[in-house]
Design a protein around this motif. Structure first.
Motif, PDB file in Angstrom:
ATOM      1  N   UNK A   1       0.008   1.906  -3.654  1.00 46.15           N
ATOM      2  CA  UNK A   1       0.074   2.422  -4.953  1.00 46.15           C
ATOM      3  C   UNK A   1      -0.933   3.661  -4.764  1.00 46.15           C
ATOM      4  N   UNK A   2      -1.453   3.938  -3.624  1.00 50.13           N
ATOM      5  CA  UNK A   2      -2.124   5.657  -3.302  1.00 50.13           C
ATOM      6  C   UNK A   2      -1.187   6.329  -2.927  1.00 50.13           C
TER       7      UNK A   2
ATOM      8  N   UNK B   1       2.165   8.701  -3.573  1.00 47.46           N
ATOM      9  CA  UNK B   1       2.841   9.378  -4.957  1.00 47.46           C
ATOM     10  C   UNK B   1       4.257   8.368  -5.358  1.00 47.46           C
ATOM     11  N   UNK B   2       4.723   7.940  -4.415  1.00 43.96           N
ATOM     12  CA  UNK B   2       6.080   7.052  -4.648  1.00 43.96           C
ATOM     13  C   UNK B   2       5.519   5.885  -5.034  1.00 43.96           C
ATOM     14  N   UNK B   3       4.531   5.090  -4.463  1.00 48.09           N
ATOM     15  CA  UNK B   3       3.919   3.912  -4.932  1.00 48.09           C
ATOM     16  C   UNK B   3       3.484   3.780  -6.361  1.00 48.09           C
ATOM     17  N   UNK B   4       3.073   4.815  -6.758  1.00 51.62           N
ATOM     18  CA  UNK B   4       2.571   4.857  -7.981  1.00 51.62           C
ATOM     19  C   UNK B   4       3.672   4.372  -9.128  1.00 51.62           C
ATOM     20  N   UNK B   5       4.850   4.530  -8.976  1.00 47.27           N
ATOM     21  CA  UNK B   5       5.804   4.275  -9.868  1.00 47.27           C
ATOM     22  C   UNK B   5       6.714   2.900  -9.354  1.00 47.27           C
ATOM     23  N   UNK B   6       5.907   2.244  -8.408  1.00 44.87           N
ATOM     24  CA  UNK B   6       6.898   1.189  -7.841  1.00 44.87           C
ATOM     25  C   UNK B   6       6.383  -0.383  -8.484  1.00 44.87           C
ATOM     26  N   UNK B   7       7.391  -0.775  -9.339  1.00 41.52           N
ATOM     27  CA  UNK B   7       7.175  -2.023  -9.845  1.00 41.52           C
ATOM     28  C   UNK B   7       6.825  -3.165  -8.862  1.00 41.52           C
TER      29      UNK B   7
ATOM     30  N   UNK C   1      10.948   5.933   3.437  1.00 40.16           N
ATOM     31  CA  UNK C   1      11.632   4.902   4.432  1.00 40.16           C
ATOM     32  C   UNK C   1      10.735   4.421   5.197  1.00 40.16           C
ATOM     33  N   UNK C   2       9.468   4.484   5.348  1.00 44.80           N
ATOM     34  CA  UNK C   2       8.626   3.722   6.379  1.00 44.80           C
ATOM     35  C   UNK C   2       7.445   3.023   5.551  1.00 44.80           C
ATOM     36  N   UNK C   3       6.542   4.259   5.041  1.00 47.14           N
ATOM     37  CA  UNK C   3       5.191   3.706   4.566  1.00 47.14           C
ATOM     38  C   UNK C   3       5.134   2.849   3.398  1.00 47.14           C
ATOM     39  N   UNK C   4       6.110   3.242   2.370  1.00 49.57           N
ATOM     40  CA  UNK C   4       5.859   2.493   1.164  1.00 49.57           C
ATOM     41  C   UNK C   4       6.620   0.958   1.429  1.00 49.57           C
ATOM     42  N   UNK C   5       7.993   0.846   1.981  1.00 48.26           N
ATOM     43  CA  UNK C   5       8.582  -0.282   2.055  1.00 48.26           C
ATOM     44  C   UNK C   5       7.979  -1.217   3.002  1.00 48.26           C
ATOM     45  N   UNK C   6       7.070  -0.627   4.089  1.00 45.33           N
ATOM     46  CA  UNK C   6       6.503  -1.401   5.102  1.00 45.33           C
ATOM     47  C   UNK C   6       5.133  -1.904   4.515  1.00 45.33           C
ATOM     48  N   UNK C   7       4.549  -1.471   3.592  1.00 44.19           N
ATOM     49  CA  UNK C   7       3.437  -1.742   2.942  1.00 44.19           C
ATOM     50  C   UNK C   7       3.685  -2.892   2.034  1.00 44.19           C
ATOM     51  N   UNK C   8       4.876  -2.782   1.398  1.00 47.63           N
ATOM     52  CA  UNK C   8       5.195  -3.958   0.303  1.00 47.63           C
ATOM     53  C   UNK C   8       5.660  -4.842   0.877  1.00 47.63           C
TER      54      UNK C   8
END
Length: 320
Positions: free
Chosen positions: A242-243, A245-251, A212-219
């Protein structure tokens, strides 16, 4: 290191609580960088208080035609502006043009120079981060999570208006909240949480933070950086994404890093990223979406653009 030039401790203490303006020890400067003279005058202090009272009453008025967003932070730039406006107010507008306080950068040899736009931006961001940390210290974990979500939405609104610098600052405050939340979740790993020893609950909470926070905010930070031409920063934000776990599968992470690398001329690395993004989009297609969806079209167009650039680069090598 950024600092207000020659502001003494007494003035700094007087303005520590930015929510409640206080009478300053007025510093008159004949010109930027010169030694100020300290003036302590009860009449001037009274004028200062009167000016602040007037400002407060103006702030209390609601202008229905005003579409500007309410200020969320009180930055270093705001502080300097407030000081200079207050000094001008109590001096009756007698100050010579070009006088006042300014932000200066201290150099390694101890000398100072006028802060440029980049220095000012760093100082303002530091102010926002410090104020964010202060707000978060008063919140529970659940409140921190909700606060970060709201900040992310505010960043999205600023992005939609094309205010990419401002959006980046807001997104970074989300990462401050995330850091606080992850510290809390790490401390509770294997321990009790709300009277429970359920370790899976803590793990789920950590996953919520990333999703909810880290991945979408970094993107989003990477996208803002791309819009502003900050290609190295865009690449770095994607690296961080990409570091996870969820980011590894983020297109999106691979696509945005691939685009940044392509624009920097790193065609081999860009192709690897863009092809990975295409692969992830294909493998995640469960048949419920159009196979020629927007994201796939975008990646394909970017690969076609990359192919043209690669051909041009090879032609240039032959000519050399």
């Amino acid at each position: 290191a950024l600092q207000l030039f020659r502001l003494n401790c007494k003035l700094q203490n007087g303005l520590n609580d930015t929510s409640v303006p206080r009478p300053p020890i007025l510093l008159q400067m004949n010109d930027y960088g010169q030694q100020p003279a300290v003036v302590e005058d009860a009449s001037l202090t009274a004028k200062w208080q009167s000016a602040m009272d007037h400002e407060q009453s103006d702030n209390d008025k609601v202008d229905d035609d005003c579409n500007e967003e309410a200020k969320m932070f009180f930055t270093t730039s705001d502080l300097i502006q407030r000081i200079n406006e207050s000094v001008a107010e109590v001096s009756g507008g007698d100050s010579a043009p070009g006088t006042g306080f300014e932000l200066r950068r201290q150099m390694p040899d101890g000398s100072t120079r006028r802060a440029d736009a980049a220095d000012t931006a760093v100082a303002d961001l530091q102010s926002k981060i410090k104020q964010t940390a202060a707000v978060l210290s008063e919140l529970t974990s659940e409140e921190k999570m909700e606060w970060a979500r709201e900040q992310r939405m505010e960043g999205n609104r600023l992005f939609a208006k094309g205010k990419y610098h401002e959006a980046m600052d807001i997104y970074i405050t989300c990462l401050v909240a995330m850091d606080k939340l992850k510290s809390r979740s790490g401390n509770e790993s294997g321990a009790t949480r709300h009277g429970s020893n359920d370790e899976s609950e803590v793990t789920s909470f950590s996953e919520d933070i990333v999703r909810d926070i880290q991945l979408p905010v970094l993107l989003n930070l990477a996208l803002c950086a791309l819009k502003l031409g900050m290609l190295r920063k865009a690449e770095s934000f994607c690296d961080f994404a990409l570091q996870t776990e969820l980011g590894k599968s983020s297109s999106k992470a691979y696509f945005r890093r691939g685009r940044a690398r392509m624009l920097m001329g790193s065609y081999v690395a860009a192709r690897t990223d863009l092809e990975k993004a295409s692969e992830l989009l294909t493998s995640s297609d469960d048949g419920t979406k159009d196979s020629e969806g927007v994201e796939k079209k975008t990646v394909r167009k970017e690969l076609q653009k990359l192919e043209r650039l690669e051909i041009q680069a090879k032609k240039h090598e032959v000519m050399q």
